[in-house]
Scaffold this active site. Sequence first.
Site: not given
Ligand code: NAP
Length: 460
Positions: A130-131, A154-155, A206-207, A228-229, A262, A359
């Site tokens: 979402w960020n 899948k957003h 994501g995470s 990309e975490l 991130c 983080e």
């Molecule tokens: P997140 O919970 O991992 O969510 C990111 C995406 O993954 C969402 O679409 C989420 O869906 C989905 N998701 C969650 N659990 C999942 C699972 N078990 N299997 C598959 N997909 C799943 O991440 P967040 O905490 O919202 O976002 C912030 C994180 O993203 C931070 O750690 C940040 O550093 C990282 N990030 C990294 C980059 C990069 O380029 N390295 C860029 C931006 C952000 P739902 O919303 O439906 O749960």
Amino acid sequence: MSIQTINPNTNKLVKSFEEMTDEAVNNAVAQAEKAFSSWRKTSYTERSQLLNRVAQLMRGEKNLLAEMITLEMGKLISQAEGEIDLSANIIEYYANHGAAFLADKTLDPLLGRAFIRHSPIGVLLGVEPWNFPFYQVARFAAPNIMIGNTVLVKHASNVPQCAIAIERLFKEAGAPAGLYTNLLMSGERASELVADERIKGVSLTGSEAAGASIASEAGKYLKKSVLELGGSDAFIILEDADIDKAVEWAVVGRINNNGECCVAAKRFIAVESIADEFLSKFTDKMAKLKVGDPMDRTTELGPLCNEAAAVQLADQVNRSVTAGARVLLGGNRVDRPGAFMEPTILTDLHPGIPAYHEELFGPVASFYRVKDEQAAIDLANDSDFGLGGSVFTQDIERGKRVADQIDTGMVFINHPTWTQADLPFGGTKGSGYGRELSELGINEFVNKKLIRVSELSDPF
Ligand code: NAP
């Protein structure tokens, strides 16, 4: 799993959305597969024209789309407008350079003639955060559509209106059914979908937890993945840095996107001789930030993306203080409605304190004082993450030497870690693998096929 727009400025529910049924998801995958069979045969010119139309439509709706971003995840409105521009730039970049990046590459083998053809691989699944609701999708979808792949996105569940708007832009630009499909569903279901044999690759931003879930499914079914975490970028200030400039960039690096990047500067590491000067100027500027409604153009720091994120960040600060950290500035939730956290600076950090390892996704800066350059490098590398980092020095050759010793995917000299269409983006260690953006980003989900031509006169 609820898919909802909740305004983080007020924490009030704006709108709820129905998750797609299994049958609807199955139909979407079938449609994407069908679209692949014809999209792979289109010319680069046709693909480029479609992408340019998407970018044009996006720019035309900039104000509306930016307000949608700010409403759903709390980004300052001016930064949301900047995100729309950046996303359109990325889409145009691949529209205009993709054909050259993907042109046949002639080889010079010992025998015969040979070249590499860049072929698409099929339907891809992108799981996005979402960020940066538009930018993250642009950097996944544009290069892959240019290659000839089709995409399912899948957003994140808290930005459904942005997700739906992106799909609409593709439709209005004339994309065939199945080329770009938004999947309104939970993260767990996205992981399960990786097993579907019609899906040939998966990219997740994501995470680490979500990344590990997707990567294990991709490994199990032998599919290519890009991850990309998270990150915990070091921001090193050496004794010969321009301190005032470093302080200005330090504030921007930490609070850009309300601290939810991130690649945000998260760990500020200053060498002893300038540490006091840097810290006092940095604290002063962080303390003066105007916190408030992200739609108000005078606001400098908005809310976090939702209440859960604010609760988690405050908990990380509290656990760190219990373990021995000192709060130099802030440290609390802001006393107003919404998902707000005060601009915060933590000091006295060492291994074992949560803030040393985790983080911090929000306006919380960790400050470290070190003896010298080598100690700064060692501390920067003492992290499970390996995304980005910065070094501030007026000696560029010294900056390059330091950059060379930092174990991350990106290092910026005299600038916080940043992004643009033509620079590769990605990390090492716990920050994932693979690259997005630039020419590297178009090479992830492509079959680099060798085609060798033998002469009839070749010996057996
Ligand atoms: P997140 O919970 O991992 O969510 C990111 C995406 O993954 C969402 O679409 C989420 O869906 C989905 N998701 C969650 N659990 C999942 C699972 N078990 N299997 C598959 N997909 C799943 O991440 P967040 O905490 O919202 O976002 C912030 C994180 O993203 C931070 O750690 C940040 O550093 C990282 N990030 C990294 C980059 C990069 O380029 N390295 C860029 C931006 C952000 P739902 O919303 O439906 O749960």
